[in-house]
Design a protein around this motif. Structure first.
Motif, short mmCIF file in Angstrom:
data_model
loop_
_atom_site.label_atom_id
_atom_site.label_comp_id
_atom_site.label_asym_id
_atom_site.label_seq_id
_atom_site.Cartn_x
_atom_site.Cartn_y
_atom_site.Cartn_z
N TYR A 37 -8.10 -26.23 13.13
CA TYR A 37 -7.09 -25.46 13.84
C TYR A 37 -5.84 -25.18 13.03
CZ TYR A 37 -3.89 -29.38 14.74
OH TYR A 37 -2.99 -30.40 14.60
N THR A 59 -18.91 -31.68 28.09
CA THR A 59 -19.20 -30.88 26.92
C THR A 59 -18.22 -31.28 25.82
OG1 THR A 59 -19.93 -29.03 28.29
CG2 THR A 59 -19.35 -28.54 26.01
N THR A 60 -18.74 -31.58 24.63
CA THR A 60 -17.93 -32.11 23.55
C THR A 60 -17.92 -31.15 22.36
OG1 THR A 60 -18.46 -34.37 24.21
CG2 THR A 60 -17.59 -34.07 21.99
N TYR A 61 -16.73 -30.89 21.85
CA TYR A 61 -16.55 -30.11 20.63
C TYR A 61 -15.88 -31.03 19.62
CZ TYR A 61 -17.20 -26.24 23.92
OH TYR A 61 -17.68 -25.40 24.90
N THR A 62 -16.45 -31.14 18.44
CA THR A 62 -15.98 -32.12 17.46
C THR A 62 -15.54 -31.44 16.18
OG1 THR A 62 -17.55 -33.73 18.36
CG2 THR A 62 -16.60 -34.24 16.22
N ASP A 63 -14.43 -31.92 15.62
CA ASP A 63 -13.93 -31.46 14.32
C ASP A 63 -13.72 -29.95 14.28
OD1 ASP A 63 -13.84 -34.02 13.24
OD2 ASP A 63 -15.92 -33.93 12.53
N VAL A 64 -13.01 -29.45 15.27
CA VAL A 64 -12.69 -28.03 15.31
C VAL A 64 -11.46 -27.77 14.43
CG1 VAL A 64 -12.06 -26.07 16.77
CG2 VAL A 64 -13.58 -27.88 17.67
N ASP A 77 -10.74 -32.72 18.41
CA ASP A 77 -11.93 -32.92 19.23
C ASP A 77 -11.57 -32.56 20.66
OD1 ASP A 77 -13.12 -33.98 16.96
OD2 ASP A 77 -12.90 -36.07 17.59
N LYS A 104 -13.75 -19.45 25.86
CA LYS A 104 -14.88 -20.16 25.25
C LYS A 104 -15.01 -21.58 25.81
CE LYS A 104 -16.33 -22.03 20.75
NZ LYS A 104 -16.01 -22.06 19.29
N TYR A 105 -13.88 -22.27 25.98
CA TYR A 105 -13.90 -23.66 26.39
C TYR A 105 -13.81 -23.86 27.90
CZ TYR A 105 -12.88 -24.68 21.45
OH TYR A 105 -12.92 -24.78 20.08
N LYS A 133 -7.91 -30.93 12.32
CA LYS A 133 -8.97 -30.65 13.29
C LYS A 133 -8.64 -31.32 14.62
CE LYS A 133 -12.34 -30.70 9.51
NZ LYS A 133 -13.52 -31.38 8.93
N ASN A 166 -8.73 -19.79 22.58
CA ASN A 166 -10.15 -19.99 22.83
C ASN A 166 -10.42 -20.48 24.25
OD1 ASN A 166 -11.75 -19.75 20.07
ND2 ASN A 166 -9.77 -20.70 19.63
#
Length: 302
Positions: free
Chosen positions: A46, A39-44, A54, A131-132, A52, A128
């Motif tokens: 912070y 699972t990839t989260y990009t440009d979060v 990833d 969530k992650y 940001k 988080n």
């Protein structure tokens, strides 16, 4: 400020390896990705100014131990897309892996900003965690070169509660970055306003790396409660003196901290070899042996 030319030292004095493990890995045995679903989260976002990260998270039941990765770039660049294959490999082996941006000299940053931004990334990820699917109690830092300095210094902040730190060819004591090198290289590092001096004293400074800032030096923050460290250097590193990680290793061990140092024989400054037109020189860093030792270290301490 323009980006300085990369200048390699013309001579490198050997550093003591009596308390280190010297390796000469088989470069034919490179890490291989298995195309494991992640699972990839990009440009979060912070932290300011517009920073940001990833994040790669293994699929399946968590929570997963977290590795926060800080790339190198001489405090001039900090491209979070670096180390993609390595980060994928770590995630495929059961770690959530975040790669962060941090403020460079070109963005008006100094060492205090970088430390604060590593902290902010860890705190944002912990906030988080549900969530992650991250285990907020199992966090390690991994940094290379300039990023190696930042994760070392931030990892020694006692209230950040970091469990393990992997530091690859990082600057430790800025004044000694060229200690193992030829006289011209030593003189170059000491020029007023050098990028290292600007990161130490703040953008626009006319001071040098020899004007001490005790708070910036990780050696001044080591206590017996420090996290476990795994340190890496190439014996042929012509950018950061190999004795930099040796200084850190010796100081950690003197304080009773778990520290292991590896020296890769005949190898230079990581993936910088690719930018210098010698991609084959970077191959030892991505071997099964070298990366495998770091995976084992992280599993042991997380």
């Amino acid at each position: 400020m323009t980006r300085p030319q990369i200048r390699e030292a013309t001579s490198i004095a050997p550093s003591d390896t009596s308390t280190s493990t010297v390796l000469k890995p088989d470069v034919q045995r490179q890490i291989q990705l298995r195309d494991t679903p992640l699972t990839t989260y990009t440009d979060v976002p912070y932290a300011e100014p517009g920073l940001k990260y990833d994040l790669f998270v293994p699929e399946g039941a968590g929570p997963w131990p977290l590795v926060v990765y800080a790339t190198g770039g001489g405090f001039i660049m900090a491209d979070k897309s670096n180390g993609l294959r390595l980060r994928n490999y770590l995630a495929e082996n059961g770690f959530a892996v975040a790669t962060i941006e941090y403020q460079t000299v070109l963005q008006g940053g100094a060492y205090t900003d970088g430390i604060a931004q590593v902290r902010a990334a860890v705190e944002h990820l912990r906030a988080n965690a549900d969530k992650y699917g991250i285990d907020p109690a199992k966090v390690a830092l991994w940094g290379e070169s300039a990023g190696g300095y930042l994760v070392t210094r931030a990892g020694l902040e006692p209230d950040l509660n970091i469990k393990a730190v992997v530091t690859k060819f990082g600057a430790i004591d800025f004044a000694g970055v060229a200690d193992d090198f030829d006289d011209e290289s030593k003189a170059g590092i000491g020029i007023p306003g050098h990028p290292l001096a600007q990161y130490l004293h703040g953008p626009g400074t006319t001071k040098t790396v020899h004007d001490a800032v005790p708070d910036a030096n990780p050696l001044n923050h080591i206590t017996a409660d420090a996290p476990a460290f795994q340190l890496w250097h190439g014996s042929a590193d012509a950018i950061i003196s190999p004795s930099q990680t040796l200084k850190l290793h010796n100081a950690l061990r003197a304080a009773g901290v778990d520290s292991t140092r590896y020296v890769i024989e005949g190898t230079g400054h990581g993936d910088l070899a690719i930018l210098l037109g010698r991609p084959e020189d970077a191959l030892p860093w991505s071997t099964e042996e070298v990366v495998g030792l770091s995976v084992d270290f992280l599993r042991e301490h997380l």
